[in-house]
Scaffold this active site. Structure first.
Site, PDB file in Angstrom:
ATOM      1  N   LYS A  14      63.179  53.474  82.209  1.00  0.00           N
ATOM      2  CA  LYS A  14      63.794  54.572  82.967  1.00  0.00           C
ATOM      3  C   LYS A  14      63.593  55.918  82.271  1.00  0.00           C
ATOM      4  O   LYS A  14      63.247  56.895  82.922  1.00  0.00           O
ATOM      5  CB  LYS A  14      65.295  54.316  83.165  1.00  0.00           C
ATOM      6  N   ARG A  89      76.299  52.440  87.395  1.00  0.00           N
ATOM      7  CA  ARG A  89      76.148  51.103  86.814  1.00  0.00           C
ATOM      8  C   ARG A  89      77.015  50.054  87.483  1.00  0.00           C
ATOM      9  O   ARG A  89      76.892  48.884  87.187  1.00  0.00           O
ATOM     10  CB  ARG A  89      76.471  51.143  85.326  1.00  0.00           C
ATOM     11  N   ARG A 134      68.849  53.583  66.949  1.00  0.00           N
ATOM     12  CA  ARG A 134      70.067  53.244  67.689  1.00  0.00           C
ATOM     13  C   ARG A 134      70.478  51.821  67.353  1.00  0.00           C
ATOM     14  O   ARG A 134      69.690  50.891  67.522  1.00  0.00           O
ATOM     15  CB  ARG A 134      69.815  53.357  69.204  1.00  0.00           C
ATOM     16  N   ARG A 146      74.033  43.543  76.432  1.00  0.00           N
ATOM     17  CA  ARG A 146      73.725  44.648  77.343  1.00  0.00           C
ATOM     18  C   ARG A 146      72.974  44.147  78.578  1.00  0.00           C
ATOM     19  O   ARG A 146      73.256  44.571  79.698  1.00  0.00           O
ATOM     20  CB  ARG A 146      72.887  45.716  76.626  1.00  0.00           C
TER      21      ARG A 146
END
Length: 190
Positions: A14, A89, A134, A146
């Protein structure tokens, strides 16, 4: 005004495709992840709360995210459109976003969903974690959580946009340029 939801699981591409879409269509990028990371970098109360949740792979509460998006829309009143990256989401967020946009006399033009299988996602995220620093991209357990969170809570958002005739699926595996070409074909039909 072109308001595009770029949709897909973590690691689907994305962010990469967003940059190309922003350049081509001169859209304002609304990435809730970027907005939240900015809050974290600035050490705000919201940022600290969000960091705790994000590090565990848990979603930030809807009212916080919608409020941040409303502020971003208001500060870009002359935009040619917006690209929503990583949001909505949940179906509740999609409903709230539709209501927010309606209150500003606009709507979602369409959703483009990047489809990538779970094994490929895990590989991409671990690779990205080596460069990004991250913690949520470097830990296989958090990555799995996730992806599971996406599959159980986020994937149903596609049905919300299918019911509106705004859902478009794109294979997210292939060259960046080939995927981008498919996305622009879809956008041409909005």
């Amino acid at each position: 005004m072109l308001n595009l939801v770029l949709f897909g699981p973590p690691g689907a591409g994305k962010g990469t495709q967003s940059q190309k879409l922003i350049e081509k269509y001169q859209l304002v990028h609304l990435s809730t992840g970027d907005i939240l990371r900015n809050e974290i970098a600035n050490g705000t109360e919201l940022g600290l709360e969000a960091k705790k949740l994000m590090d565990q792979g848990i979603l930030v509460p809807d009212h916080v995210v919608i409020g941040m998006i409303s502020n971003k829309l208001d500060s870009n009143k002359d935009a040619k459109g917006f690209i929503f990256d990583g949001f909505p989401r949940t179906v509740a967020q999609a409903e709230a976003l539709d209501a927010l946009l309606a209150s500003k006399n606009t709507a979602i033009s369409g959703m483009v969903a990047l489809e990538v299988d779970d094994d490929e996602l895990q590989k991409r995220l671990l690779l990205r974690g080596k460069d990004s620093g991250r913690p949520d991209d470097a830990n296989p357990e958090i990555i799995r959580r996730r992806i599971d969170e996406y599959n159980s809570k986020t994937a149903p958002v596609a049905s919300f946009y299918k019911e509106q005739g705004k859902y478009h699926s794109i294979n997210g595996i292939g060259s960046i340029d080939a995927i981008f070409a498919e996305i622009t074909k879809v956008i041409g039909n909005f």
